[in-house]
Design a protein around this motif. Structure first.
Motif, PDB file in Angstrom:
ATOM      1  N   UNK A  49      10.249 -16.614  -4.386  1.00 47.12           N
ATOM      2  CA  UNK A  49      10.345 -16.471  -2.931  1.00 47.12           C
ATOM      3  C   UNK A  49       9.364 -15.391  -2.480  1.00 47.12           C
ATOM      4  N   UNK A  50       8.950 -15.468  -1.218  1.00 49.67           N
ATOM      5  CA  UNK A  50       8.008 -14.492  -0.666  1.00 49.67           C
ATOM      6  C   UNK A  50       8.498 -14.016   0.694  1.00 49.67           C
ATOM      7  N   UNK A  51       8.395 -12.721   0.922  1.00 53.55           N
ATOM      8  CA  UNK A  51       8.653 -12.135   2.236  1.00 53.55           C
ATOM      9  C   UNK A  51       7.440 -11.283   2.592  1.00 53.55           C
ATOM     10  N   UNK A  52       6.827 -11.555   3.730  1.00 53.53           N
ATOM     11  CA  UNK A  52       5.719 -10.733   4.222  1.00 53.53           C
ATOM     12  C   UNK A  52       6.272  -9.634   5.118  1.00 53.53           C
ATOM     13  N   UNK A  77      11.347 -12.702  -6.454  1.00 53.78           N
ATOM     14  CA  UNK A  77      11.048 -12.418  -5.048  1.00 53.78           C
ATOM     15  C   UNK A  77       9.900 -11.428  -4.983  1.00 53.78           C
ATOM     16  N   UNK A  78       8.934 -11.706  -4.102  1.00 53.55           N
ATOM     17  CA  UNK A  78       7.840 -10.769  -3.843  1.00 53.55           C
ATOM     18  C   UNK A  78       7.914 -10.354  -2.384  1.00 53.55           C
ATOM     19  N   UNK A  79       8.031  -9.053  -2.142  1.00 50.27           N
ATOM     20  CA  UNK A  79       8.009  -8.504  -0.784  1.00 50.27           C
ATOM     21  C   UNK A  79       6.622  -7.904  -0.589  1.00 50.27           C
ATOM     22  N   UNK A  80       5.807  -8.570   0.235  1.00 52.49           N
ATOM     23  CA  UNK A  80       4.392  -8.199   0.349  1.00 52.49           C
ATOM     24  C   UNK A  80       4.135  -7.518   1.686  1.00 52.49           C
ATOM     25  N   UNK A  81       3.941  -6.203   1.636  1.00 50.39           N
ATOM     26  CA  UNK A  81       3.611  -5.415   2.823  1.00 50.39           C
ATOM     27  C   UNK A  81       2.090  -5.333   2.922  1.00 50.39           C
ATOM     28  N   UNK A  82       1.537  -5.772   4.051  1.00 47.82           N
ATOM     29  CA  UNK A  82       0.082  -5.883   4.154  1.00 47.82           C
ATOM     30  C   UNK A  82      -0.339  -5.789   5.620  1.00 47.82           C
ATOM     31  N   UNK A  83      -1.602  -5.411   5.861  1.00 45.22           N
ATOM     32  CA  UNK A  83      -2.156  -5.470   7.209  1.00 45.22           C
ATOM     33  C   UNK A  83      -2.410  -4.144   7.885  1.00 45.22           C
ATOM     34  N   UNK A  84      -1.662  -3.112   7.517  1.00 38.72           N
ATOM     35  CA  UNK A  84      -1.832  -1.827   8.204  1.00 38.72           C
ATOM     36  C   UNK A  84      -3.214  -1.237   7.960  1.00 38.72           C
ATOM     37  N   UNK A  85      -3.624  -1.161   6.695  1.00 34.46           N
ATOM     38  CA  UNK A  85      -4.940  -0.583   6.402  1.00 34.46           C
ATOM     39  C   UNK A  85      -6.079  -1.458   6.918  1.00 34.46           C
ATOM     40  N   UNK A  86      -5.824  -2.756   7.030  1.00 34.43           N
ATOM     41  CA  UNK A  86      -6.835  -3.635   7.630  1.00 34.43           C
ATOM     42  C   UNK A  86      -7.079  -3.240   9.081  1.00 34.43           C
ATOM     43  N   UNK A 114       0.843  -1.196   0.000  1.00 35.91           N
ATOM     44  CA  UNK A 114       0.000   0.000   0.000  1.00 35.91           C
ATOM     45  C   UNK A 114       0.878   1.246   0.000  1.00 35.91           C
ATOM     46  N   UNK A 115       0.469   2.286   0.734  1.00 39.01           N
ATOM     47  CA  UNK A 115       1.156   3.577   0.639  1.00 39.01           C
ATOM     48  C   UNK A 115       2.585   3.545   1.162  1.00 39.01           C
ATOM     49  N   UNK A 116       2.891   2.689   2.132  1.00 35.81           N
ATOM     50  CA  UNK A 116       4.265   2.663   2.633  1.00 35.81           C
ATOM     51  C   UNK A 116       5.195   1.913   1.693  1.00 35.81           C
ATOM     52  N   UNK A 117       4.636   1.184   0.733  1.00 33.05           N
ATOM     53  CA  UNK A 117       5.442   0.634  -0.354  1.00 33.05           C
ATOM     54  C   UNK A 117       5.547   1.676  -1.466  1.00 33.05           C
ATOM     55  N   UNK A 118       4.436   2.332  -1.736  1.00 36.55           N
ATOM     56  CA  UNK A 118       4.414   3.387  -2.751  1.00 36.55           C
ATOM     57  C   UNK A 118       5.408   4.489  -2.404  1.00 36.55           C
ATOM     58  N   UNK A 119       5.576   4.767  -1.105  1.00 36.53           N
ATOM     59  CA  UNK A 119       6.566   5.745  -0.659  1.00 36.53           C
ATOM     60  C   UNK A 119       5.982   7.014  -0.098  1.00 36.53           C
TER      61      UNK A 119
END
Length: 346
Positions: free
Chosen positions: A241-244, A205-214, A143-148
């Motif tokens: 590979x995946x990193x949450x 590799x996928x770095x998946x940032x998630x959960x904050x807006x939830x 989300x926005x913290x990945x967008x910058x």
């Protein structure tokens, strides 16, 4: 006042001389008089502004010019010297960005967590390709913290910081880091764009940032975790590979402490169940505040939610350090069992 008088006399003489020249000039040459008058007149600020606005942007190659109907017409290709100049500017910009990354830690060092770090594990797919010098594609999804959001410049978003660090470490490698962050999204929205924006990019590799807006939207943490688990399984099916990355430690999140705690715990369980990595951003940022005695305002902007330049830079640095360590393990022939593939900061 006395300092102004000589200038006044000089100006008066110049005016008289100009008048004499005008009287002596032949009546048959009005264009010459007009040119002389134009040359003698000093340009005003508005003249300069008009002149500047009429100049083409010297940093851009000539664009297709349009005809009366608005259709593009072909123009000559840019001069090779212009292309070289643009390349030189791009190199200088990259050097400046690298210097900025160093400068930001010169003021406040980015330190790894002092304690509580769990087994690192490995990222076998992306690390293996980096070790072999093969092209690598990393997708930063979130989300926005990945967008910058919160950075002073897009180049300071964490995916760009991470890319710069990995390219410095592996200068001969072809490394692509795609920023797939979209402000306001969480698992429901991200699942809708998972195929087109992540899987179709064929990432290593996928770095998946998630959960904050939830947490902020009071979404059910269990439902969020279920969707994330489904998404991780789809990514794993491609061999990537995946990193949450769990929620950030910031006032807007910690004021919903119960929901935030559940989200952090459930994302950790998803990572363990699917044997993927997890970067515990919440714990890392809390350590900045509680153990390294950094004021929250030193890594979070005034909205109480998003990180600032330093926060994103340190986050990216720790993430990059772990990827580099994983590459080192592959080169040494260290095989980490899948059951302990837990991605933790050093």
């Amino acid at each position: 006042m006395s300092l102004a008088r000589p200038f006044f006399r000089t100006t008066s003489l110049a005016v008289c001389a100009a008048a004499a020249l005008t009287l002596l000039s032949p009546a048959s040459t009005p264009p010459a008089r007009a040119q002389a008058a134009q040359a003698a007149r000093q340009p005003t600020q508005s003249d300069v502004a008009k002149s500047d606005s009429a100049k083409p942007d010297s940093t851009q190659p000539p664009a297709a010019q349009t005809n009366g109907t608005g259709n593009g017409a072909a123009v000559d290709q840019p001069d090779p010297s212009q292309q070289k100049s643009l390349t030189t500017k791009a190199v200088e910009k990259a050097k400046q960005a690298a210097k900025s990354a160093g400068d930001i830690f010169g003021r406040v060092p980015c330190l790894p967590p002092k304690g509580g770090a769990k087994s690192m594990g490995s990222l076998p797919h992306v690390a293996g390709k980096l070790a072999a010098g093969q092209p690598v594609v990393i997708v930063a999804f979130g989300s926005s913290s990945t967008q910058g959001y919160g950075t002073s410049s897009p180049e300071y978003a964490y995916p760009n910081r991470l890319a710069a660090q990995l390219r410095r470490q592996y200068p001969g490698a072809d490394i692509t880091v795609l920023n797939r962050g979209r402000g306001g999204d969480d698992a429901p929205e991200m699942m809708k764009r998972l195929q087109a924006e992540v899987i179709d990019a064929k990432p290593d590799l996928v770095i998946w940032q998630v959960g904050t807006n939830a947490v902020l939207r009071n979404l059910d943490p269990a439902e969020t975790a279920k969707m994330v688990e489904e998404g991780v399984a789809r990514i794993q099916a491609t061999g990537a590979d995946v990193v949450l990355v769990d929620p950030q430690y910031s006032p807007r999140v910690t004021e919903r402490a119960e929901s935030a705690s559940k989200m952090v715990g459930l994302l950790g369980k998803v990572a363990a169940l699917r044997h993927v990595g997890i970067f515990p951003r919440f714990e890392v940022m809390r350590e900045w505040h509680e153990k390294q005695a950094l004021p929250v305002e030193s890594f979070v902007i005034a909205d109480g939610l998003h990180m600032n330049d330093w926060g994103y830079a340190c986050f990216a640095q720790l993430l990059g350090d772990d990827i580099i360590k994983s590459v080192g393990q592959i080169k040494l022939g260290v095989n980490v069992p899948a059951a302990v593939q837990r991605y933790r900061p050093m």
